[in-house]
Design an enzyme around this catalytic site. Structure first.
Site, PDB file in Angstrom:
ATOM      1  N   GLU A   5      -7.934   9.806   8.159  1.00  0.00           N
ATOM      2  CA  GLU A   5      -6.671   9.813   8.918  1.00  0.00           C
ATOM      3  C   GLU A   5      -6.766  10.745  10.125  1.00  0.00           C
ATOM      4  O   GLU A   5      -6.084  10.545  11.125  1.00  0.00           O
ATOM      5  CB  GLU A   5      -5.502  10.174   7.997  1.00  0.00           C
ATOM      6  CG  GLU A   5      -5.308   9.089   6.948  1.00  0.00           C
ATOM      7  CD  GLU A   5      -3.933   9.024   6.331  1.00  0.00           C
ATOM      8  OE1 GLU A   5      -3.091   9.867   6.653  1.00  0.00           O
ATOM      9  OE2 GLU A   5      -3.719   8.106   5.516  1.00  0.00           O
ATOM     10  N   CYS A  63      -3.666  -1.234  -2.281  1.00  0.00           N
ATOM     11  CA  CYS A  63      -3.907   0.168  -2.631  1.00  0.00           C
ATOM     12  C   CYS A  63      -4.670   0.243  -3.950  1.00  0.00           C
ATOM     13  O   CYS A  63      -4.180  -0.217  -4.993  1.00  0.00           O
ATOM     14  CB  CYS A  63      -2.551   0.869  -2.761  1.00  0.00           C
ATOM     15  SG  CYS A  63      -2.680   2.575  -3.285  1.00  0.00           S
ATOM     16  N   ASP A  86       0.836  -1.190   0.000  1.00  0.00           N
ATOM     17  CA  ASP A  86       0.000   0.000   0.000  1.00  0.00           C
ATOM     18  C   ASP A  86       0.874   1.244   0.000  1.00  0.00           C
ATOM     19  O   ASP A  86       2.064   1.188   0.305  1.00  0.00           O
ATOM     20  CB  ASP A  86      -0.903  -0.002   1.245  1.00  0.00           C
ATOM     21  CG  ASP A  86      -1.862   1.181   1.223  1.00  0.00           C
ATOM     22  OD1 ASP A  86      -2.412   1.476   0.142  1.00  0.00           O
ATOM     23  OD2 ASP A  86      -2.033   1.841   2.262  1.00  0.00           O
ATOM     24  N   SER A  87       0.235   2.369  -0.297  1.00  0.00           N
ATOM     25  CA  SER A  87       0.941   3.650  -0.278  1.00  0.00           C
ATOM     26  C   SER A  87       1.235   4.108   1.149  1.00  0.00           C
ATOM     27  O   SER A  87       2.066   4.981   1.350  1.00  0.00           O
ATOM     28  CB  SER A  87       0.074   4.691  -0.973  1.00  0.00           C
ATOM     29  OG  SER A  87      -1.204   4.721  -0.377  1.00  0.00           O
ATOM     30  N   CYS A 118     -11.241   2.568  -2.235  1.00  0.00           N
ATOM     31  CA  CYS A 118     -10.061   3.166  -1.602  1.00  0.00           C
ATOM     32  C   CYS A 118      -9.862   2.473  -0.257  1.00  0.00           C
ATOM     33  O   CYS A 118     -10.846   2.153   0.431  1.00  0.00           O
ATOM     34  CB  CYS A 118     -10.289   4.664  -1.389  1.00  0.00           C
ATOM     35  SG  CYS A 118      -8.959   5.466  -0.462  1.00  0.00           S
ATOM     36  N   HIS A 175      -9.107   3.514   2.559  1.00  0.00           N
ATOM     37  CA  HIS A 175      -9.574   4.206   3.759  1.00  0.00           C
ATOM     38  C   HIS A 175     -11.099   4.129   3.967  1.00  0.00           C
ATOM     39  O   HIS A 175     -11.576   4.346   5.068  1.00  0.00           O
ATOM     40  CB  HIS A 175      -9.196   5.689   3.677  1.00  0.00           C
ATOM     41  CG  HIS A 175      -7.731   5.939   3.841  1.00  0.00           C
ATOM     42  ND1 HIS A 175      -6.770   5.328   3.054  1.00  0.00           N
ATOM     43  CD2 HIS A 175      -7.054   6.738   4.707  1.00  0.00           C
ATOM     44  CE1 HIS A 175      -5.568   5.752   3.432  1.00  0.00           C
ATOM     45  NE2 HIS A 175      -5.717   6.604   4.423  1.00  0.00           N
TER      46      HIS A 175
HETATM   47  N1  DGL Z   1      -4.200   3.718  -0.554  1.00  0.00           N
HETATM   48  C1  DGL Z   1      -4.826   4.702  -1.406  1.00  0.00           C
HETATM   49  C2  DGL Z   1      -5.954   4.035  -2.189  1.00  0.00           C
HETATM   50  O1  DGL Z   1      -6.482   3.012  -1.832  1.00  0.00           O
HETATM   51  C3  DGL Z   1      -5.343   5.876  -0.609  1.00  0.00           C
HETATM   52  C4  DGL Z   1      -4.242   6.734   0.010  1.00  0.00           C
HETATM   53  C5  DGL Z   1      -3.384   7.409  -1.026  1.00  0.00           C
HETATM   54  O2  DGL Z   1      -3.863   8.323  -1.730  1.00  0.00           O
HETATM   55  O3  DGL Z   1      -2.227   7.039  -1.141  1.00  0.00           O
HETATM   56  O4  DGL Z   1      -6.324   4.539  -3.224  1.00  0.00           O
END
Ligand code: DGL
Length: 267
Positions: free
Chosen positions: A154, A74, A11-12, A186, A188
Site C-alpha cells: 500500500e 479477500c 474484499d476488505s 493475499c 496484495h
Molecule cells: N484482502 C486481505 C487478504 O487478501 C489483505 C488485506 C487485509 O488484511 O484486509 O487477505
C-alpha cells in the site's frame, strides 16, 4: 436467471482490485460490483468472529445489488468466513480465491512442495493447507504469514530494498523446504510478483490467486449458463465504506487502469 446481472466481488479494502483486474481481462463482457470495506480494513489481523460478522453484512449488501455470482477476493475472508458467506448467499454461487489457488497449486502432478504465504489470519486458519490436502493428500504444504507485505504494497514499495529484505526474511524457512510452487494467498501479493520472482529464483512457480480465480469464475459461469453475451462495454461499480485520501492512487495501481467514480456507502 438473467446472465447480464453483475458479478459481486468483495474484499476488505482496495486489494481485491487485483482480482477485478484479472476478471476484466478474462471476462470482458461481465459487469462487476466491487465492495471494499475500506473503513474497517485490514481484516488480516482480526479475529474470526469479527470477520464472519463483517462478511455476512457485505454478502447481504451485494445480494441486494442483484448479483448472479459472488467472488470472495479477500483471502482472509475466504479462509475464515467462507461457510457464513455461502449460508447467506443461498442459491447464488460463491467462488473464492482459496479454492482457485489450491486447485492451481496441485494442478501440476509434479508440483513438489507447496509454499503458501498470506496474512496471519489466513495462515493461522490453515484453510489453504486443508483444501490442498483434500485435493492431494500427499502434498507437502509449508505456510508462512507475511504481515508486513500489505502495508509495504500500500506504500507503493513494490521494488524497494526494505521490501526485498522483508521478503528474504519471511521466505527463508519456506525456501529451505524445497518447494516447487509458492501460492500468493493475499490480494496484495500479485503486485510483488517481480520482486518475489527474484527472491525465490527460477525453480519455483508463483501461483497468483487473482488470475486463477478469474479462470475458475469463467469456467463456472460457462458451466452454469450464466456467462453474459452483452455486446457493449459492461458497467463497473466500486462501493467502499470510506474514501481515504490515497484511495484513488492506490486503487488505480491495483486495478491497472483508472477507477472512475467510487461510491461511498454510509453504514
Ligand atoms: N484482502 C486481505 C487478504 O487478501 C489483505 C488485506 C487485509 O488484511 O484486509 O487477505
Amino acid at each position: 436467471m438473467n446472465a447480464d446481472r453483475p458479478i459481486g466481488v468483495f474484499d476488505s479494502g482496495v486489494g481485491g482490485l487485483t482480482v477485478v483486474r484479472a476478471l476484466m481481462e478474462r471476462l470482458p463482457r461481465e459487469a462487476i460490483v466491487y465492495f471494499g470495506d475500506t473503513a474497517r480494513v485490514p481484516y488480516g489481523i482480526k479475529s474470526v468472529a469479527t470477520i464472519e460478522h463483517f462478511a455476512a453484512q457485505i454478502t447481504d449488501f451485494l445480494l441486494g445489488q442483484n448479483v448472479k455470482m459472488l467472488i470472495v477476493a479477500c483471502n482472509t475472508m475466504a479462509a475464515v468466513a467462507g461457510d457464513v458467506i455461502r449460508a447467506h448467499a443461498g442459491a447464488i454461487p460463491v467462488i473464492d480465491v482459496i479454492e482457485a489457488g489450491a486447485r492451481a497449486a496441485v494442478a501440476n502432478p509434479d508440483h513438489g512442495g507447496i509454499g503458501v504465504i498470506g496474512t496471519p489470519t489466513t495462515i493461522n486458519s490453515n484453510a489453504y493447507a486443508r483444501r490442498i490436502h483434500e485435493l492431494d493428500p500427499s502434498a507437502r504444504v509449508h505456510s508462512q504469514a507475511c504481515p508486513l507485505f500489505v502495508p509495504l504494497v500500500e506504500e507503493g514499495w513494490l521494488d524497494h530494498p526494505v521490501t526485498r529484505m522483508t521478503a528474504q526474511e519471511y521466505l527463508r524457512p519456506v525456501l529451505a523446504e524445497d518447494i516447487g510452487s509458492l501460492v500468493l494467498g493475499c490480494t496484495h501479493y500479485p503486485l510483488l510478483k517481480p520482486l518475489l520472482k527474484d527472491v525465490i529464483g527460477p525453480g519455483v512457480r508463483l501461483v497468483d490467486s487473482a488470475s486463477t480465480t478469474a479462470q475458475l469464475a469463467a469456467e463456472s459461469l460457462q458451466a452454469m449458463g450464466l456467462a453474459s453475451s452483452r455486446a457493449g462495454p459492461p458497467a463497473y461499480r466500486y462501493v467502499v465504506t470510506d474514501i481515504p485520501l490515497r484511495f484513488q492512487t492506490i486503487g488505480e495501481r491495483f486495478l491497472g487502469r483508472s477507477l472512475g467514480k467510487v461510491e461511498r456507502l454510509d453504514w
